[in-house]
Design a protein around this motif. Structure first.
Motif, PDB file in Angstrom:
ATOM      1  N   UNK A   1      10.526  -4.591  -0.371  1.00  0.00           N
ATOM      2  CA  UNK A   1       9.950  -5.139   0.865  1.00  0.00           C
ATOM      3  C   UNK A   1       8.428  -5.002   0.881  1.00  0.00           C
ATOM      4  N   UNK A   2       7.849  -4.593  -0.232  1.00  0.00           N
ATOM      5  CA  UNK A   2       6.401  -4.446  -0.420  1.00  0.00           C
ATOM      6  C   UNK A   2       5.796  -3.300   0.383  1.00  0.00           C
ATOM      7  N   UNK A   3       6.624  -2.315   0.708  1.00  0.00           N
ATOM      8  CA  UNK A   3       6.065  -1.090   1.263  1.00  0.00           C
ATOM      9  C   UNK A   3       5.267  -0.438   0.135  1.00  0.00           C
ATOM     10  N   UNK A   4       4.197   0.244   0.474  1.00  0.00           N
ATOM     11  CA  UNK A   4       3.324   0.838  -0.532  1.00  0.00           C
ATOM     12  C   UNK A   4       2.795   2.165  -0.027  1.00  0.00           C
ATOM     13  N   UNK A   5       2.854   3.169  -0.880  1.00  0.00           N
ATOM     14  CA  UNK A   5       2.283   4.484  -0.582  1.00  0.00           C
ATOM     15  C   UNK A   5       1.460   4.892  -1.793  1.00  0.00           C
ATOM     16  N   UNK A   6       0.172   5.103  -1.595  1.00  0.00           N
ATOM     17  CA  UNK A   6      -0.739   5.505  -2.663  1.00  0.00           C
ATOM     18  C   UNK A   6      -1.246   6.903  -2.348  1.00  0.00           C
ATOM     19  N   UNK A   7      -1.176   7.789  -3.353  1.00  0.00           N
ATOM     20  CA  UNK A   7      -1.786   9.081  -3.183  1.00  0.00           C
ATOM     21  C   UNK A   7      -0.790  10.209  -3.095  1.00  0.00           C
ATOM     22  N   UNK A   8      -1.334  11.388  -2.999  1.00  0.00           N
ATOM     23  CA  UNK A   8      -2.741  11.695  -2.754  1.00  0.00           C
ATOM     24  C   UNK A   8      -3.609  11.365  -3.976  1.00  0.00           C
ATOM     25  N   UNK A   9      -4.797  10.877  -3.688  1.00  0.00           N
ATOM     26  CA  UNK A   9      -5.732  10.511  -4.747  1.00  0.00           C
ATOM     27  C   UNK A   9      -6.502  11.731  -5.241  1.00  0.00           C
ATOM     28  N   UNK A  10      -6.812  11.692  -6.503  1.00  0.00           N
ATOM     29  CA  UNK A  10      -7.731  12.661  -7.103  1.00  0.00           C
ATOM     30  C   UNK A  10      -8.916  11.845  -7.601  1.00  0.00           C
ATOM     31  N   UNK A  11     -10.103  12.407  -7.523  1.00  0.00           N
ATOM     32  CA  UNK A  11     -11.303  11.682  -7.939  1.00  0.00           C
ATOM     33  C   UNK A  11     -12.263  12.618  -8.635  1.00  0.00           C
ATOM     34  N   UNK A  12     -13.015  12.056  -9.571  1.00  0.00           N
ATOM     35  CA  UNK A  12     -14.107  12.822 -10.172  1.00  0.00           C
ATOM     36  C   UNK A  12     -15.169  13.010  -9.090  1.00  0.00           C
ATOM     37  N   UNK A  13     -16.100  13.908  -9.317  1.00  0.00           N
ATOM     38  CA  UNK A  13     -17.095  14.220  -8.293  1.00  0.00           C
ATOM     39  C   UNK A  13     -18.521  13.969  -8.786  1.00  0.00           C
ATOM     40  N   UNK A  14     -18.734  12.815  -9.375  1.00  0.00           N
ATOM     41  CA  UNK A  14     -20.073  12.463  -9.849  1.00  0.00           C
ATOM     42  C   UNK A  14     -20.929  12.026  -8.667  1.00  0.00           C
TER      43      UNK A  14
ATOM     44  N   UNK B   1     -10.188   5.762   1.236  1.00  0.00           N
ATOM     45  CA  UNK B   1      -9.440   5.929   2.485  1.00  0.00           C
ATOM     46  C   UNK B   1      -8.511   4.736   2.724  1.00  0.00           C
ATOM     47  N   UNK B   2      -8.968   3.524   2.415  1.00  0.00           N
ATOM     48  CA  UNK B   2      -8.137   2.322   2.585  1.00  0.00           C
ATOM     49  C   UNK B   2      -6.946   2.361   1.635  1.00  0.00           C
ATOM     50  N   UNK B   3      -7.159   2.835   0.422  1.00  0.00           N
ATOM     51  CA  UNK B   3      -6.058   2.947  -0.541  1.00  0.00           C
ATOM     52  C   UNK B   3      -5.008   3.930  -0.031  1.00  0.00           C
ATOM     53  N   UNK B   4      -5.446   5.105   0.407  1.00  0.00           N
ATOM     54  CA  UNK B   4      -4.503   6.129   0.869  1.00  0.00           C
ATOM     55  C   UNK B   4      -3.820   5.747   2.187  1.00  0.00           C
ATOM     56  N   UNK B   5      -4.481   4.930   3.004  1.00  0.00           N
ATOM     57  CA  UNK B   5      -3.902   4.522   4.286  1.00  0.00           C
ATOM     58  C   UNK B   5      -2.892   3.386   4.131  1.00  0.00           C
ATOM     59  N   UNK B   6      -2.978   2.654   3.024  1.00  0.00           N
ATOM     60  CA  UNK B   6      -2.110   1.478   2.846  1.00  0.00           C
ATOM     61  C   UNK B   6      -0.637   1.866   2.964  1.00  0.00           C
ATOM     62  N   UNK B   7       0.096   1.056   3.737  1.00  0.00           N
ATOM     63  CA  UNK B   7       1.536   1.279   3.849  1.00  0.00           C
ATOM     64  C   UNK B   7       2.326   0.014   3.494  1.00  0.00           C
ATOM     65  N   UNK B   8       1.602  -1.049   3.173  1.00  0.00           N
ATOM     66  CA  UNK B   8       2.239  -2.322   2.841  1.00  0.00           C
ATOM     67  C   UNK B   8       1.248  -3.148   2.032  1.00  0.00           C
ATOM     68  N   UNK B   9       1.769  -4.013   1.186  1.00  0.00           N
ATOM     69  CA  UNK B   9       0.903  -4.960   0.490  1.00  0.00           C
ATOM     70  C   UNK B   9       1.512  -6.344   0.556  1.00  0.00           C
ATOM     71  N   UNK B  10       0.659  -7.341   0.355  1.00  0.00           N
ATOM     72  CA  UNK B  10       1.099  -8.724   0.288  1.00  0.00           C
ATOM     73  C   UNK B  10       0.295  -9.396  -0.809  1.00  0.00           C
ATOM     74  N   UNK B  11       0.761 -10.539  -1.245  1.00  0.00           N
ATOM     75  CA  UNK B  11       0.086 -11.289  -2.300  1.00  0.00           C
ATOM     76  C   UNK B  11      -0.213 -12.683  -1.772  1.00  0.00           C
TER      77      UNK B  11
END
Length: 137
Positions: free
Chosen positions: A78-91, A105-115
């Motif tokens: 159904x295109x539900x999407x959960x990303x994260x928790x994210x890890x990132x370098x600290x440059x 923040x937008x990536x981690x907040x995403x709960x759905x995607x569409x094309x």
């Protein structure tokens, strides 16, 4: 007669639109996606900045303005999407740090995607947060 012509034109227009979307659609997994819009504003990127890729093993990787991003993701039919928790370098990025924070923040907040053709739309609570475009192979 005019009404029939209008309906026929609308139907043909929709067919062309669906055909374009079908021909240009890219799979979520394995495609490299580049940010083009964030929070309703167009984003200019250079090179591989603000790119993401979803792997078949349930991991996500990407690049912000200069920091690498990685983490798990899940999706369903159904295109539900959960990303994260994210890890990132600290440059320390010379520019784009604010955009990078909002992007993460937008990536981690995403709960759905569409094309939409070659576009990946990330939504949270029904609100469009980011639009990414498939990069050429």
């Amino acid at each position: 007669m005019a009404a029939i012509a209008a309906v026929a034109a609308m139907f043909c227009g929709c067919c062309a639109c669906r055909s374009y979307q079908k021909q240009t659609r890219r799979p979520l997994v394995g495609t490299e996606w580049q940010l083009i819009q964030l929070g309703g504003r167009n984003v200019r990127t250079e090179g591989e900045q603000f790119t993401v890729r979803f792997a078949a093993d349930g991991t996500f990787s990407g690049l912000g303005s200069c920091n690498r991003l990685t983490g798990p993701y899940t999706t369903d039919a159904e295109r539900a999407l959960k990303i994260g928790p994210l890890a990132a370098t600290l440059m320390a990025c010379p520019s784009g740090e604010d955009t990078e924070r909002v992007f993460a923040a937008a990536l981690e907040a995403a709960d759905h995607y569409d094309m939409d053709g070659p576009m990946l739309l990330l939504l949270a609570d029904g609100e469009l947060r980011a639009v990414l475009q498939a990069r050429p192979e």
